[in-house]
Design a protein around this motif. Structure first.
Motif, PDB file in Angstrom:
ATOM      1  N   GLY A  75       0.818  -1.210   0.000  1.00 50.27           N
ATOM      2  CA  GLY A  75       0.000   0.000   0.000  1.00 50.27           C
ATOM      3  C   GLY A  75       0.846   1.251   0.000  1.00 50.27           C
ATOM      4  O   GLY A  75       2.039   1.199  -0.302  1.00 50.27           O
ATOM      5  N   PHE A  76       0.227   2.382   0.354  1.00 52.82           N
ATOM      6  CA  PHE A  76       0.950   3.658   0.353  1.00 52.82           C
ATOM      7  C   PHE A  76       2.006   3.714   1.438  1.00 52.82           C
ATOM      8  O   PHE A  76       3.123   4.120   1.210  1.00 52.82           O
ATOM      9  CB  PHE A  76      -0.032   4.828   0.567  1.00 52.82           C
ATOM     10  N   ARG A  92       2.751  -1.517   9.150  1.00 52.08           N
ATOM     11  CA  ARG A  92       3.150  -0.180   8.705  1.00 52.08           C
ATOM     12  C   ARG A  92       4.611  -0.165   8.262  1.00 52.08           C
ATOM     13  O   ARG A  92       5.445  -0.832   8.869  1.00 52.08           O
ATOM     14  CB  ARG A  92       3.019   0.817   9.864  1.00 52.08           C
ATOM     15  N   ALA A  93       4.885   0.656   7.262  1.00 51.16           N
ATOM     16  CA  ALA A  93       6.248   0.777   6.751  1.00 51.16           C
ATOM     17  C   ALA A  93       7.191   1.246   7.850  1.00 51.16           C
ATOM     18  O   ALA A  93       8.307   0.731   7.991  1.00 51.16           O
ATOM     19  CB  ALA A  93       6.282   1.750   5.580  1.00 51.16           C
ATOM     20  N   SER A  94       6.717   2.185   8.669  1.00 54.88           N
ATOM     21  CA  SER A  94       7.595   2.737   9.709  1.00 54.88           C
ATOM     22  C   SER A  94       8.022   1.646  10.693  1.00 54.88           C
ATOM     23  O   SER A  94       9.110   1.707  11.262  1.00 54.88           O
ATOM     24  CB  SER A  94       6.878   3.864  10.447  1.00 54.88           C
ATOM     25  N   ASP A  95       7.195   0.643  10.869  1.00 54.64           N
ATOM     26  CA  ASP A  95       7.532  -0.456  11.786  1.00 54.64           C
ATOM     27  C   ASP A  95       8.690  -1.287  11.231  1.00 54.64           C
ATOM     28  O   ASP A  95       9.576  -1.703  11.965  1.00 54.64           O
ATOM     29  CB  ASP A  95       6.299  -1.335  12.001  1.00 54.64           C
ATOM     30  N   VAL A  96       8.678  -1.509   9.928  1.00 57.25           N
ATOM     31  CA  VAL A  96       9.708  -2.344   9.307  1.00 57.25           C
ATOM     32  C   VAL A  96      11.016  -1.559   9.151  1.00 57.25           C
ATOM     33  O   VAL A  96      12.099  -2.087   9.371  1.00 57.25           O
ATOM     34  CB  VAL A  96       9.235  -2.840   7.920  1.00 57.25           C
ATOM     35  N   LEU A  97      10.881  -0.299   8.771  1.00 58.86           N
ATOM     36  CA  LEU A  97      12.074   0.505   8.512  1.00 58.86           C
ATOM     37  C   LEU A  97      12.694   1.022   9.809  1.00 58.86           C
ATOM     38  O   LEU A  97      13.807   1.506   9.817  1.00 58.86           O
ATOM     39  CB  LEU A  97      11.712   1.696   7.611  1.00 58.86           C
ATOM     40  N   SER A  98      11.982   0.905  10.902  1.00 64.06           N
ATOM     41  CA  SER A  98      12.344   1.469  12.226  1.00 64.06           C
ATOM     42  C   SER A  98      12.793   2.925  12.132  1.00 64.06           C
ATOM     43  O   SER A  98      13.715   3.351  12.809  1.00 64.06           O
ATOM     44  CB  SER A  98      13.392   0.622  12.970  1.00 64.06           C
ATOM     45  N   LYS A 102       9.589   7.538   4.259  1.00 65.68           N
ATOM     46  CA  LYS A 102       9.687   8.638   3.293  1.00 65.68           C
ATOM     47  C   LYS A 102       9.170   8.162   1.934  1.00 65.68           C
ATOM     48  O   LYS A 102       9.841   7.377   1.264  1.00 65.68           O
ATOM     49  CB  LYS A 102      11.146   9.097   3.148  1.00 65.68           C
ATOM     50  N   PRO A 103       8.016   8.611   1.518  1.00 69.57           N
ATOM     51  CA  PRO A 103       7.445   8.111   0.265  1.00 69.57           C
ATOM     52  C   PRO A 103       8.322   8.389  -0.952  1.00 69.57           C
ATOM     53  O   PRO A 103       8.275   7.667  -1.930  1.00 69.57           O
ATOM     54  CB  PRO A 103       6.116   8.853   0.149  1.00 69.57           C
ATOM     55  N   GLN A 104       9.157   9.480  -0.879  1.00 68.07           N
ATOM     56  CA  GLN A 104       9.970   9.833  -2.031  1.00 68.07           C
ATOM     57  C   GLN A 104      11.047   8.786  -2.296  1.00 68.07           C
ATOM     58  O   GLN A 104      11.316   8.402  -3.437  1.00 68.07           O
ATOM     59  CB  GLN A 104      10.676  11.198  -1.830  1.00 68.07           C
ATOM     60  N   SER A 105      11.681   8.315  -1.229  1.00 64.68           N
ATOM     61  CA  SER A 105      12.868   7.469  -1.440  1.00 64.68           C
ATOM     62  C   SER A 105      12.633   5.990  -1.133  1.00 64.68           C
ATOM     63  O   SER A 105      13.326   5.128  -1.647  1.00 64.68           O
ATOM     64  CB  SER A 105      14.028   7.984  -0.577  1.00 64.68           C
ATOM     65  N   ASP A 106      11.615   5.672  -0.275  1.00 69.02           N
ATOM     66  CA  ASP A 106      11.450   4.281   0.119  1.00 69.02           C
ATOM     67  C   ASP A 106      10.557   3.536  -0.871  1.00 69.02           C
ATOM     68  O   ASP A 106       9.436   3.929  -1.131  1.00 69.02           O
ATOM     69  CB  ASP A 106      10.822   4.201   1.519  1.00 69.02           C
ATOM     70  N   GLU A 107      11.088   2.473  -1.413  1.00 70.72           N
ATOM     71  CA  GLU A 107      10.315   1.627  -2.319  1.00 70.72           C
ATOM     72  C   GLU A 107       9.874   0.398  -1.527  1.00 70.72           C
ATOM     73  O   GLU A 107      10.669  -0.510  -1.268  1.00 70.72           O
ATOM     74  CB  GLU A 107      11.188   1.225  -3.515  1.00 70.72           C
ATOM     75  N   LEU A 108       8.602   0.392  -1.098  1.00 67.89           N
ATOM     76  CA  LEU A 108       8.158  -0.638  -0.159  1.00 67.89           C
ATOM     77  C   LEU A 108       8.230  -2.048  -0.740  1.00 67.89           C
ATOM     78  O   LEU A 108       8.538  -2.997  -0.041  1.00 67.89           O
ATOM     79  CB  LEU A 108       6.721  -0.347   0.289  1.00 67.89           C
TER      80      LEU A 108
END
Lengths: 237, 244, 263
Positions: A75-76, A92-98, A102-108
């Motif tokens: 997702g987003f 959530r992305a923030s949980d994995v990335l700790s 950043k939507p600009q640079s992070d490719e989930l």
């Protein structure tokens, strides 16, 4: 204040179990002072509490549960995850990335993508909102190898055994690492395919015979026999 | 059905298929007959052959049907084109839409809808062969499928009809009796809670006959209920025999 | 059909029922005021508008020609359809009939059909070939609860108001003649719906009660005190005692309504 069952008796939904001074436990309900079963299962009482150990149930998420899930969608700002429950979970992305996402640079999709398996913990859940997962603890995260099998979630406690006796025996005898997701999804990782196949067949047997007595003995026996067979096979070759 | 018999029940009280007034047709039940459904059941009630499958609880599709405060039960009652004498179009008829609704409402009282908000259970009923009283037999099978899926229930729901042929109140009408008889009264019932969850009637009944028919249908339901419990236990009992 | 009702409202309704009262000041077994207007649509062969409290239902009857069903070659054909048009409620959406409108039509149909109130054989023109087809179209104009009873009443009122064209058969040819004959209506089934809210039975539930009631039971009865159609609806249940009580209520109410309507 009678009860209407023998211990470990098989009951169906709607069967009256007790009347009066008893408390409704798992898979039971009260109507007009009487306790009834609400699922097919084995009835038992613990002090004044009447429980039905369900032979068939589905997983309802609980905070703190370790589960195994499949990533459904990127997702987003995170992933949706199928956890074999009536509710789809969110990671959530923030949980994995700790760190903040950043939507600009992070490719989930490079971190996790549809079809990936993860071991995760239920972080929050209250039935009004879908469960949130976390992988920010040791032992959690993406699964890279091993075999997956599904069992009815109610069987997980039998596979664990008394104080973990059953599962440690299987681990020891098969040389496999085994992660039991409380949602009924199990990950078996061995050094060889044979080891994994043996572990899976043992777990299947426990699933099928989970509510019979003398199970531990039979499993011990099975593990021994299989091992001997394997040793003999090796000799022949 | 061209020739209407003179009498649907003879002087000795025997019906055209050999049954007595308060006698059920034979009922056979089997649980867990499909591997992909979360729960399933098959019923042969007389010549009726019906399959029921339950899926869920799972996410509700389409999404707008989701309820914030309760689980949604969806039921589809569907007849196979070859299930009746004249081929039936596979498109849902108005009768099937109505039956889907009343069957759903007969099963809902058994479920703890408020326990699993925002989820849905789907029940699909396929009538493979119809011989009168399909909605009742479908309910008996559907309740088993739901129980087999592990969805908590207050009780199993069981269906059985009573009615009137010639001047006699009888149990469990088969197709010819339903078509030529004076009244058909399908009932669904939860025996443990003494709760009627479906009641319909068409035809003509005096109030006293109505009371008798309701009582007779309930007695029929109670008999099938015992078979229903046995069928459910049989699937899960297989495991127990290993002990011996 | 349900929309969310506030918890306070449903408590209020239940507490009032405990005291034998209802939100709109009726007794538990009182029907709302009934008003019937017949012949309101000139282009239809029969019509009626019924007000049941604020619930409004219009029924138009069209009479056409068609073939009989093969199993009843000497009888005319009756078809009942119901439309829950969007003017009637914010919850009604345009589109093909849903399960609610289909159930409504079929319950009304069953009441008329099973009571045998229309002398069907008089609708036969040429056995097995030509009969009158009676189309009953139910149009719900304002949904304030108990659509079944209002629609059944409106359908009967419209049928009583229906006329069939005169005809004659000459040398096997069907010819329409001047003038009309009334549709042969022999009797008048009366439909009474009882709702159940936390154990209380109430007659003619209106919309706010429908939103909190757990189930309803409808009885269509005839002049001779027999029952010709029943339908239980809603996701709750009735005990056998409640069912029998509801049937007695329905029979009593029917007697009362017959007197009031002179049917």
């Amino acid at each position: 204040m009678p009860t209407f069952f023998e211990k470990k008796q098989l009951v169906t939904p709607g069967e009256m179990l007790a009347e009066g001074d008893y408390l409704p436990g798992e898979n039971t309900y009260v109507e007009a002072g009487k306790i009834y079963a609400s699922r097919i299962g084995l009835v038992d009482s613990d002090n004044k509490k009447v429980n039905v150990v369900a032979l068939r149930a589905f997983y309802v998420p609980k905070m703190g549960d370790i589960i195994i899930g499949t990533v459904l969608e990127v997702g987003f700002n995170g992933w949706t995850v199928d956890i074999k429950a009536p509710y789809t979970a969110m990671l959530r992305a923030s949980d994995v990335l700790s760190r903040p996402f950043k939507p600009q640079s992070d490719e989930l999709s490079q971190v996790l993508t549809a079809g990936d398996l993860i071991v995760a913990k239920i972080a929050t859940f209250d039935r009004a909102h879908d469960p949130q997962l976390t992988v920010g603890e040791p032992g959690l995260g993406k699964i890279t190898r091993g075999q997956i099998l599904h069992v009815t979630p109610t069987k997980i406690p039998r596979i664990i055994g008394r104080k973990g006796s059953m599962i440690s025996m299987i681990k020891q005898e098969t040389n496999c690492q085994i992660i039991l997701g409380l949602n009924g999804v199990i990950l078996v990782t061995g050094k060889t395919l044979d080891e994994e196949v043996l572990a899976i067949s043992v777990i299947r047997k426990i699933e099928e015979e989970s509510h019979t007595s003398g199970l531990t003995d039979r499993i011990t026996q099975l593990l021994k026999e299989k091992k001997i067979v394997k040793v003999e096979e090796n000799k022949v070759e | 059905m061209n020739e209407k018999p003179d009498k649907l029940i003879d002087k000795k009280g025997i019906r055209t298929d050999g049954r007595k007034a308060d006698e059920l047709r034979s009922v056979k039940l089997q649980v867990g007959v499909l591997s992909h459904a979360d729960g399933s059941a098959y019923i042969e009630h007389g010549k009726n052959k019906i399959l029921a499958a339950a899926f869920g609880p799972r996410e509700v599709h389409p999404k707008h049907l989701m309820q914030a405060d309760r689980m949604v039960l969806k039921v589809r009652y569907h007849m196979a084109p070859f299930s009746v004498q004249e081929r039936k179009s596979p498109a849902p008829s108005r009768r099937e839409v109505e039956l889907s609704k009343v069957i759903k409402e007969s099963l809902e009282p058994a479920l703890f809808l408020e326990l699993y908000p925002r989820t849905g259970v789907d029940v699909f009923i396929e009538v493979l062969q119809a011989d009168g009283g399909t909605r009742c037999a479908a309910i008996t099978a559907a309740a088993l499928a739901i129980a087999d899926a592990g969805v908590p229930m207050r009780d199993l729901v069981v269906g059985c009809a009573a009615g009137k042929i010639d001047d006699t109140v009888v149990l469990d009408l088969y197709d010819a009796e339903d078509k030529l008889g004076a009244a058909d009264l399908p009932v669904a019932y939860m025996p443990s809670l003494n709760a009627i969850t479906l009641l319909q009637m068409d035809g003509s009944l005096e109030p006293a006959e109505f009371e008798k028919a309701v009582g007779m249908a309930i007695e029929g339901c109670k008999k099938i209920y015992e078979m229903q419990k046995e069928a459910l236990k049989t699937k899960y009992m297989v495991v127990k025999e290993v002990e011996e | 059909m349900s929309s969310l009702v506030t918890k306070v409202r449903s408590k209020q309704i239940e507490m009032l029922l405990e005291k034998g009262k209802r939100l709109d000041d009726r007794g538990l077994l009182d029907t709302r005021e009934i008003k019937i207007e017949q012949g309101v649509i000139e282009k239809a062969e029969g019509s009626a508008r019924v007000y049941l409290g604020k619930t409004q239902v219009l029924v138009g009857v069209k009479v056409g020609l068609g073939e009989p069903f093969p199993d009843t070659p000497n009888e005319g054909v009756l078809t009942v359809n119901a439309e829950l048009v969007p003017v009637a409620s914010p919850n009604f959406e345009p589109g093909p009939p849903d399960e609610n409108s289909i159930e409504l039509a079929r319950v009304v149909d069953r009441g008329i059909r099973e009571s045998k109130c229309i002398d069907n054989e008089k609708l036969c023109i040429a056995p097995g070939k030509k009969v009158f087809v009676v189309f009953v179209d139910i149009y719900v104009l304002n949904h304030d609860g108990n659509l079944i009873d209002a629609s059944a009443l409106a359908a009967m009122a419209a049928l009583m108001n229906t006329k069939m064209p005169n005809y004659e058969v000459k040398d096997g040819e069907l010819k329409m003649k001047q003038g009309y004959t009334p549709l042969p209506v022999k009797s008048h089934p009366i439909t009474v719906t009882t709702g159940k809210i936390s154990g209380h039975l109430i007659v003619d539930p209106w919309i706010e009660e429908e939103q909190v009631m757990d189930s309803r039971i409808t009885f269509a009865t005839k002049e001779d005190g027999s029952i010709c159609a029943i339908q239980k609806g809603g996701s709750g249940y009735f005990t056998p005692q409640q069912i029998l009580e509801a049937s007695k209520i329905a029979l009593d109410k029917a007697v009362e309504l017959r007197k009031k309507l002179d049917w």
